[in-house]
Design a protein around this motif. Structure first.
Motif, short mmCIF file in Angstrom:
data_model
loop_
_atom_site.label_atom_id
_atom_site.label_comp_id
_atom_site.label_asym_id
_atom_site.label_seq_id
_atom_site.Cartn_x
_atom_site.Cartn_y
_atom_site.Cartn_z
N ILE A 19 0.84 -1.21 0.00
CA ILE A 19 0.00 0.00 0.00
C ILE A 19 0.87 1.25 0.00
N ALA A 20 1.96 1.23 0.78
CA ALA A 20 2.87 2.38 0.80
C ALA A 20 3.48 2.62 -0.59
N MET A 21 3.82 1.53 -1.29
CA MET A 21 4.38 1.65 -2.65
C MET A 21 3.35 2.29 -3.58
N LEU A 22 2.10 1.86 -3.50
CA LEU A 22 1.05 2.41 -4.36
C LEU A 22 0.82 3.90 -4.07
N GLY A 75 19.36 -3.70 -5.95
CA GLY A 75 20.01 -3.99 -4.67
C GLY A 75 19.43 -3.18 -3.53
N ILE A 76 19.10 -1.91 -3.80
CA ILE A 76 18.47 -1.07 -2.77
C ILE A 76 17.12 -1.67 -2.36
N GLY A 77 16.34 -2.14 -3.34
CA GLY A 77 15.06 -2.75 -3.03
C GLY A 77 15.20 -3.99 -2.18
N VAL A 78 16.15 -4.87 -2.56
CA VAL A 78 16.36 -6.11 -1.80
C VAL A 78 16.86 -5.78 -0.39
N ALA A 79 17.84 -4.88 -0.30
CA ALA A 79 18.38 -4.51 1.01
C ALA A 79 17.32 -3.90 1.91
N SER A 80 16.46 -3.05 1.32
CA SER A 80 15.37 -2.46 2.10
C SER A 80 14.38 -3.52 2.57
N GLY A 81 14.12 -4.50 1.71
CA GLY A 81 13.23 -5.59 2.09
C GLY A 81 13.78 -6.40 3.24
N VAL A 104 11.07 2.36 -4.56
CA VAL A 104 11.93 1.17 -4.62
C VAL A 104 12.02 0.52 -3.25
N VAL A 105 12.16 1.33 -2.21
CA VAL A 105 12.26 0.82 -0.84
C VAL A 105 11.01 0.05 -0.46
N PHE A 106 9.82 0.64 -0.68
CA PHE A 106 8.59 -0.03 -0.28
C PHE A 106 8.28 -1.23 -1.16
N ALA A 107 8.66 -1.18 -2.43
CA ALA A 107 8.48 -2.34 -3.30
C ALA A 107 9.34 -3.50 -2.79
N GLY A 108 10.57 -3.20 -2.40
CA GLY A 108 11.44 -4.24 -1.83
C GLY A 108 10.90 -4.79 -0.53
N CYS A 109 10.36 -3.89 0.32
CA CYS A 109 9.77 -4.34 1.59
C CYS A 109 8.62 -5.32 1.34
N ALA A 110 7.75 -4.98 0.38
CA ALA A 110 6.60 -5.83 0.08
C ALA A 110 7.05 -7.17 -0.50
N ALA A 111 7.99 -7.14 -1.45
CA ALA A 111 8.41 -8.36 -2.13
C ALA A 111 9.13 -9.33 -1.19
N VAL A 112 10.10 -8.83 -0.44
CA VAL A 112 10.88 -9.71 0.45
C VAL A 112 10.01 -10.27 1.55
N ALA A 113 9.15 -9.45 2.15
CA ALA A 113 8.26 -9.93 3.21
C ALA A 113 7.29 -10.97 2.67
N ALA A 114 6.74 -10.74 1.47
CA ALA A 114 5.79 -11.70 0.89
C ALA A 114 6.47 -13.02 0.57
#
Length: 318
Positions: free
Chosen positions: A56-59, A80-86, A196-206
């Motif tokens: 939701i934050a990414m959207l 890498g930033i997305g993965v690291a943020s996740g 990018v940060v919130f997309a990584g958070c969503a992807a890694v957590a999911a």
């Protein structure tokens, strides 16, 4: 005289606003563990809660920053930033939901240790004796906090503590890669990294939830609306917090930001004592103070010298 006073007050207000922005951001993250625990208690689970709020934050970020999307650049650094943020967010959320908040957060805040080592590896930054001394101080504090005679080697005792430690390493990678992205992709608006940060958070957590919790959560019908309100509310707060923090980051030197961000530990200590009746032993407190001191001193030791001072030193040497 009055114009001088007005100019001084204006300068103070301009310098105070970025500081307050960083303190607000730190306060939000020092308290964020609690709504995640509430969502986990309602049946969603910490990982799925992190995935939902990240999505939701990414959207929200995509809508808010839609006019800057044309400057977006994709590369291994951005990925890498997305993965690291996740990893950062997943480690923080899962650890604080399932473990002792302060122990998890203090292990998370070993970040200066990993940042120095990763910056040496990726950016080629030199590690001086002061930096080595701060690494030793932080690791000594972690060892003091974790050591028990029965366990022997001072290592994290629970999966939640390992999760907090992994989150701190992810945060260090995020810091270093963000600095690299600023040099490699200067045309890309810095605000887009929020998406990018919130997309990584969503992807890694999911993905982590899919591996560790393959079954769908069981949420009582009466808890559905409170749960939805928590997810939407927290996502909105995190996006707003990130925007406020970006304001401070763009106006303050990195070393001062690192000092101010330690306020998160103070907020977490008070909130975990107040809301979860969690406390630290004397030994854990002493170890935690060593970690905090190392983080604070890293901001002081690596503070850039004023140009006038550097110039006078150069003149003295010639």
């Amino acid at each position: 005289m009055s114009s001088a006073v007005n100019a001084t007050s204006t300068t103070h207000s301009h310098s105070l606003a970025p500081v307050l922005a960083i303190l607000v951001g730190a306060s939000v993250w020092g308290f964020a563990w609690y709504p995640y625990r509430l969502m986990a208690g309602l049946g969603l689970g910490g990982l799925l809660a992190a995935a939902a709020t990240g999505t939701i934050a990414m959207l929200i970020g995509l809508v808010a920053l839609r006019r800057s999307l044309h400057t977006f650049r994709c590369s291994w650094i951005i990925i890498g930033i997305g993965v690291a943020s996740g990893v950062t967010n997943t480690g923080f959320v899962w650890g604080s939901v399932n473990g002792h908040v302060m122990r998890v957060l203090l292990l998370f805040y070993l970040t200066p240790v990993w940042t120095a080592l990763i910056a040496r590896w990726i950016l080629g930054e030199k590690l001086d004796w002061a930096g080595i001394g701060l690494i030793v101080l932080a690791l000594f504090g972690a060892g003091l906090m974790l050591w028990t005679p029965e366990a022997g080697i001072p290592l994290p005792a629970t999966a939640a503590e390992w999760s907090g430690l992994a989150g701190g390493i992810g945060f260090a990678f995020n810091n270093v890669l963000s600095r690299l992205a600023a040099h490699r992709h200067p045309e890309m608006r810095a605000e887009l990294r929020v998406i990018v940060v919130f997309a990584g958070c969503a992807a890694v957590a999911a993905l982590t939830a899919l591996v560790t919790q393959p079954r769908l959560p069981e949420v009582a019908p009466g808890d559905l609306w409170p749960l939805l309100a928590l997810v939407l509310g927290l996502a909105t707060i995190l996006v707003s917090c990130n925007a406020v923090t970006q304001y401070g980051l763009q106006r303050l030197p990195a070393n001062r930001v690192s000092l101010l961000m330690l306020f998160e530990i103070v907020v977490a200590a008070v909130s975990s004592w107040w809301l979860a009746t969690e406390t630290l032993t004397l030994k854990e407190t002493a170890g935690g103070l060593c970690i905090i001191a190392a983080g604070a001193l890293s901001g002081i030791v690596h503070r850039p010298r004023p140009a006038a001072t550097v110039g006078s030193e150069a003149a003295a040497q010639t």
